[in-house]
Design a protein around this motif. Structure first.
Motif, mmCIF file in Angstrom:
data_model
loop_
_atom_site.group_PDB
_atom_site.id
_atom_site.type_symbol
_atom_site.label_atom_id
_atom_site.label_comp_id
_atom_site.label_asym_id
_atom_site.label_seq_id
_atom_site.Cartn_x
_atom_site.Cartn_y
_atom_site.Cartn_z
ATOM 1 N N GLY A 74 0.869 -1.318 0.105
ATOM 2 C CA GLY A 74 0.295 -0.079 -0.002
ATOM 3 C C GLY A 74 0.821 1.408 0.117
ATOM 4 N N SER A 75 2.003 1.050 -0.231
ATOM 5 C CA SER A 75 2.925 2.376 -0.230
ATOM 6 C C SER A 75 2.625 3.343 -1.447
ATOM 7 C CB SER A 75 4.281 2.144 -0.778
ATOM 8 O OG SER A 75 5.148 1.376 0.349
ATOM 9 N N VAL A 76 2.439 4.709 -1.024
ATOM 10 C CA VAL A 76 2.079 5.881 -1.827
ATOM 11 C C VAL A 76 2.913 5.912 -2.979
ATOM 12 C CG1 VAL A 76 1.365 8.116 -1.934
ATOM 13 C CG2 VAL A 76 0.481 6.786 0.136
ATOM 14 N N VAL A 77 2.414 5.895 -4.278
ATOM 15 C CA VAL A 77 3.335 6.116 -5.335
ATOM 16 C C VAL A 77 2.798 7.364 -5.950
ATOM 17 C CG1 VAL A 77 4.077 5.214 -7.583
ATOM 18 C CG2 VAL A 77 3.744 3.733 -5.732
ATOM 19 N N SER A 78 3.674 8.369 -6.395
ATOM 20 C CA SER A 78 3.291 9.703 -6.987
ATOM 21 C C SER A 78 4.165 10.032 -8.128
ATOM 22 C CB SER A 78 3.243 10.899 -5.939
ATOM 23 O OG SER A 78 2.596 10.458 -4.855
ATOM 24 N N LEU A 79 3.430 10.551 -9.172
ATOM 25 C CA LEU A 79 4.219 10.989 -10.329
ATOM 26 C C LEU A 79 3.773 12.262 -10.778
ATOM 27 C CD1 LEU A 79 5.776 10.401 -12.973
ATOM 28 C CD2 LEU A 79 3.420 9.560 -13.980
ATOM 29 N N ALA B 148 -4.179 26.064 -18.813
ATOM 30 C CA ALA B 148 -4.716 27.313 -17.966
ATOM 31 C C ALA B 148 -3.733 28.058 -17.474
ATOM 32 C CB ALA B 148 -5.345 26.689 -16.936
ATOM 33 N N ARG B 149 -2.305 28.025 -18.154
ATOM 34 C CA ARG B 149 -1.359 28.771 -17.925
ATOM 35 C C ARG B 149 -1.238 29.051 -16.026
ATOM 36 N NH1 ARG B 149 1.349 31.448 -21.783
ATOM 37 N NH2 ARG B 149 0.244 31.385 -23.634
ATOM 38 N N SER B 150 -1.436 27.819 -15.578
ATOM 39 C CA SER B 150 -1.574 27.773 -14.103
ATOM 40 C C SER B 150 -0.161 27.993 -13.392
ATOM 41 C CB SER B 150 -2.237 26.472 -13.629
ATOM 42 O OG SER B 150 -2.045 26.295 -12.113
ATOM 43 N N PRO B 151 -0.078 28.745 -12.425
ATOM 44 C CA PRO B 151 1.179 29.064 -11.770
ATOM 45 C C PRO B 151 1.405 27.927 -10.711
ATOM 46 C CG PRO B 151 -0.492 30.648 -10.774
ATOM 47 C CD PRO B 151 -0.989 29.807 -11.936
ATOM 48 N N ASN B 152 0.347 27.168 -10.621
ATOM 49 C CA ASN B 152 0.457 26.102 -9.506
ATOM 50 C C ASN B 152 0.318 24.590 -10.289
ATOM 51 O OD1 ASN B 152 0.992 27.747 -7.165
ATOM 52 N ND2 ASN B 152 -1.469 28.316 -7.496
ATOM 53 N N PRO B 153 0.560 23.533 -9.540
ATOM 54 C CA PRO B 153 0.331 22.153 -10.066
ATOM 55 C C PRO B 153 -1.131 21.900 -10.245
ATOM 56 C CG PRO B 153 1.171 22.164 -7.883
ATOM 57 C CD PRO B 153 1.409 23.571 -8.094
ATOM 58 N N VAL B 154 -1.364 21.220 -11.191
ATOM 59 C CA VAL B 154 -2.951 20.626 -11.190
ATOM 60 C C VAL B 154 -2.703 19.154 -10.604
ATOM 61 C CG1 VAL B 154 -4.849 20.051 -12.551
ATOM 62 C CG2 VAL B 154 -3.835 22.227 -12.971
ATOM 63 N N VAL B 155 -3.600 18.671 -9.600
ATOM 64 C CA VAL B 155 -3.554 17.482 -9.290
ATOM 65 C C VAL B 155 -4.870 16.463 -9.709
ATOM 66 C CG1 VAL B 155 -3.382 16.260 -6.923
ATOM 67 C CG2 VAL B 155 -2.509 18.495 -7.199
ATOM 68 N N ALA B 156 -4.360 15.220 -9.939
ATOM 69 C CA ALA B 156 -5.426 14.412 -10.318
ATOM 70 C C ALA B 156 -6.251 14.028 -9.133
ATOM 71 C CB ALA B 156 -4.944 13.166 -11.157
ATOM 72 N N GLY B 157 -7.530 13.819 -9.196
ATOM 73 C CA GLY B 157 -8.429 13.539 -8.195
ATOM 74 C C GLY B 157 -8.814 14.651 -7.165
ATOM 75 N N ARG B 158 -8.287 15.847 -7.508
ATOM 76 C CA ARG B 158 -8.767 16.816 -6.934
ATOM 77 C C ARG B 158 -9.375 17.862 -7.629
ATOM 78 N NH1 ARG B 158 -3.836 18.240 -2.537
ATOM 79 N NH2 ARG B 158 -3.509 15.952 -1.942
ATOM 80 N N GLY C 86 6.383 6.406 -0.995
ATOM 81 C CA GLY C 86 6.376 6.538 0.247
ATOM 82 C C GLY C 86 5.893 7.914 0.755
ATOM 83 N N PRO C 87 6.226 9.068 0.495
ATOM 84 C CA PRO C 87 5.663 10.241 0.805
ATOM 85 C C PRO C 87 4.220 10.439 0.578
ATOM 86 C CG PRO C 87 7.843 10.649 -0.238
ATOM 87 C CD PRO C 87 7.667 9.348 -0.395
ATOM 88 N N SER C 88 3.520 11.353 1.224
ATOM 89 C CA SER C 88 1.999 11.317 1.207
ATOM 90 C C SER C 88 1.857 12.246 0.013
ATOM 91 C CB SER C 88 1.296 11.853 2.190
ATOM 92 O OG SER C 88 2.031 13.269 2.446
ATOM 93 N N ALA C 89 0.874 12.202 -0.615
ATOM 94 C CA ALA C 89 0.358 13.123 -1.798
ATOM 95 C C ALA C 89 0.508 14.291 -1.347
ATOM 96 C CB ALA C 89 -1.347 12.701 -2.296
ATOM 97 N N ASP C 90 0.093 14.963 -0.077
ATOM 98 C CA ASP C 90 0.066 16.339 0.325
ATOM 99 C C ASP C 90 1.626 16.674 0.401
ATOM 100 O OD1 ASP C 90 -2.531 16.518 0.488
ATOM 101 O OD2 ASP C 90 -2.460 16.396 2.704
ATOM 102 N N ALA D 265 -0.213 13.084 -10.044
ATOM 103 C CA ALA D 265 -1.144 11.953 -9.758
ATOM 104 C C ALA D 265 -0.449 11.143 -8.956
ATOM 105 C CB ALA D 265 -1.318 11.299 -11.105
ATOM 106 N N SER D 266 -1.339 10.757 -7.691
ATOM 107 C CA SER D 266 -0.802 10.149 -6.559
ATOM 108 C C SER D 266 -2.026 8.969 -6.198
ATOM 109 C CB SER D 266 -0.525 10.863 -5.406
ATOM 110 O OG SER D 266 -0.061 10.235 -4.307
ATOM 111 N N THR D 267 -1.391 7.663 -5.773
ATOM 112 C CA THR D 267 -2.200 6.766 -5.389
ATOM 113 C C THR D 267 -2.789 7.162 -3.873
ATOM 114 O OG1 THR D 267 -0.440 5.580 -4.339
ATOM 115 C CG2 THR D 267 -0.891 5.054 -6.585
ATOM 116 N N GLY D 268 -2.219 8.360 -3.346
ATOM 117 C CA GLY D 268 -2.759 8.590 -1.892
ATOM 118 C C GLY D 268 -3.907 9.564 -2.280
ATOM 119 N N ASP D 269 -4.414 9.922 -3.413
ATOM 120 C CA ASP D 269 -5.484 10.643 -3.902
ATOM 121 C C ASP D 269 -6.482 9.735 -4.423
ATOM 122 O OD1 ASP D 269 -4.758 13.385 -3.057
ATOM 123 O OD2 ASP D 269 -3.783 13.796 -4.860
ATOM 124 N N PRO D 270 -7.931 10.285 -4.535
ATOM 125 C CA PRO D 270 -9.034 9.458 -5.244
ATOM 126 C C PRO D 270 -8.847 9.440 -6.592
ATOM 127 C CG PRO D 270 -9.807 11.625 -4.369
ATOM 128 C CD PRO D 270 -8.307 11.516 -3.890
#
Length: 399
Positions: free
Chosen positions: A229-234, A351-361, A291-295, A322-327
C-alpha cells in the motif's frame, strides 16, 4: 594452504566477483574470498578518497567486532594516521616490490604484516594505529595489501586472524598481493558495468534519469504499492517557453534552460526521500516518489513551480500530479498513472496555471484522462510519449 588450494581460492574469488551484480556484492565477494583464501576470520575492503585524504571502509566481512558494520556509512580513517600509506602512495604503490623484514624495507606494491605485539608508539615503526586496533578488537595479526587500479593506488585489502592463530608469514603476504590484483581486476569490471548502466539509464544533457529508468522505477514502485500500500506519486512537468528560447536565442541557450531546470527539479526531488528525478525527453520532465504522502508531493511540486518561474530563462513550468494517495481509483499500471499525471499537466499548461494541477482533486482532470484528446495532435502526444498501451486504457483510435 597448498599451491593447488591457493589456485582454487584465486579462481573462486575471481568467479565470485564476476557473478556480482552490484558494487556492494562485488566488495563483499572480494572481502569474503580473500578472508577464506588467507585462512583469516575477518576482512575489510577500503578505498582511498584522494580529495579528502582518507581511507573509507566499503565492507567489513567475517567475524566483526561490535563497532564494525558490514557496509559502514561513515567508517573513515585519515591517511595521515597511517604513515605507511602516506609513504607508499602514488609511485611506490603502483610498482612491483619485495617483502622485507622491516616496515621500511623495499615492498613497493607488496603486502605487509602487522601483529598485536608490534609497536604502538609513534616514531617506532609503522602502523601503530593498526596495532592498537588489533589489540582493541581481540585480533592477533593482519596482512594489508594495496589495491592498484589503472596504475594508481585505489585502496587496500585487509585480512586479520585471531590472537591464537598463526601469524601471517612472507608467503601469506605474497599471496595477499596476488589476491589484491584479482580484486583490482574485479573492481575494474564492476566499474565498467556501472558505467554501462549509468549511460543506459541517464539523460546525457541533464544528468538526470531517462525514460528507461522511469519505466523501471515505476514498475517496481507499483509492485510495492500492491504489496504493502505504499503511496506512489508521479509529477509530470513541461518547461514553458523552450521553443521561444530556441527560436530567438539558439538551441545552446535552450539546452542551458533544460539543464538549469533539471538542477531545480533535482533539488526539489531531494526534499522527498527516495525520489527519482528524470527527463522524459524534449521539454518534459518528471518526479517519481514512493512513500511520501500526496500532500507532501503536492507541496514540493508547488515549490518547484515557484523556483522554475524564477529562472532567468523560459516561462516557468506546467506541472501535473497523480498520486495513489488521492482518490484516483485503482492504478493497475504505470500507464494509468502517466495518463492521469499527463492530463493534469495538460490542464495546467492550457490554463497557464502557476500551481500544479492534481488528479483526483479536480473532476475535469479525471475526465480528461479517461476520454479521448480532442485533437489529432493531442492524440499523437499521448500515443508517442506513452507507447506502452493496455487495451482497456486506450479508449480512442486514430481517425
Amino acid at each position: 594452504m597448498a599451491v593447488d588450494g591457493r589456485l582454487r581460492a584465486v579462481v573462486a574469488l575471481a568467479q565470485a566477483m564476476a557473478a556480482a551484480t552490484t558494487p556492494r556484492e562485488s566488495w563483499r565477494a572480494a572481502a569474503l574470498g580473500a578472508c577464506g583464501a588467507l585462512s583469516g576470520t575477518f576482512a575489510a575492503l577500503s578505498m582511498w578518497e584522494r580529495e579528502r585524504g582518507r581511507l573509507r571502509v566499503l565492507v567489513n566481512a567475517g567475524e566483526r567486532a561490535p563497532d564494525e558494520e558490514e557496509f559502514p556509512e561513515s567508517e573513515t580513517y585519515p591517511v595521515n594516521r597511517f604513515p605507511e600509506i602516506t609513504e607508499f602512495l602514488h609511485e611506490r604503490w603502483a610498482g612491483g616490490g619485495e617483502w622485507g623484514s622491516h616496515p621500511r624495507a623495499e615492498r613497493r606494491g607488496g603486502a605487509w604484516v602487522e601483529t598485536a605485539q608490534g609497536p604502538v608508539t609513534p616514531g617506532h615503526g609503522y602502523c601503530h594505529q593498526r596495532v592498537a586496533a588489533l589489540r582493541r578488537r581481540g585480533r592477533g595479526c593482519c596482512v594489508v595489501a594495496p589495491i592498484v587500479l589503472h596504475g594508481m593506488a585505489w585502496g587496500e585489502l585487509y585480512v586479520a586472524r585471531p590472537e591464537a592463530a598463526p601469524v601471517f608469514d612472507r608467503e601469506d603476504a605474497d599471496f595477499a598481493t596476488v589476491l589484491a590484483s584479482v580484486v583490482a581486476a574485479g573492481i575494474a569490471q564492476t566499474e565498467r558495468l556501472e558505467e554501462v548502466r549509468r549511460l543506459a539509464f541517464t539523460d546525457p544533457l541533464t544528468g538526470l534519469a531517462n525514460r528507461r529508468a522511469v519505466d523501471t522505477r515505476l514498475d517496481e514502485a507499483l509492485e510495492q504499492h500492491r504489496a504493502d500500500g505504499s503511496v506512489v506519486s508521479l509529477v509530470v512537468c513541461d518547461v514553458n517557453g523552450l521553443k521561444r528560447v530556441n527560436d530567438t536565442q539558439g538551441h545552446a541557450v535552450g539546452d542551458r534552460l533544460l539543464e538549469r531546470f533539471g538542477s531545480v527539479l533535482s533539488l526539489c526531488g531531494a526534499m522527498l526521500p527516495g525520489t527519482l528525478a528524470a527527463r522524459l525527453g524534449g521539454d518534459e520532465f518528471c518526479l517519481v516518489t514512493v512513500g511520501p504522502s500526496a500532500d507532501e508531493v503536492v507541496g514540493v511540486s508547488e515549490d518547484l513551480c515557484v523556483r522554475a518561474k524564477e529562472l532567468e530563462l523560459g516561462e516557468g513550468v506546467a506541472c501535473g500530479v497523480a498520486s495513489t494517495g488521492d482518490p484516483i481509483g485503482e492504478v493497475r499500471s504505470a500507464r494509468r498513472l502517466f495518463r492521469l499525471a499527463d492530463a493534469a499537466q495538460y490542464r495546467a499548461k492550457a490554463a497557464r496555471s502557476p500551481n500544479p494541477v492534481v488528479a483526483g482533486r479536480d473532476g475535469t482532470v479525471m475526465r480528461l484522462a479517461d476520454s479521448p484528446p480532442r485533437s489529432a495532435q493531442d492524440r499523437r502526444r499521448f500515443r508517442d510519449a506513452r507507447p506502452e498501451v493496455e487495451e482497456d486504457d486506450e479508449p480512442w483510435s486514430e481517425p
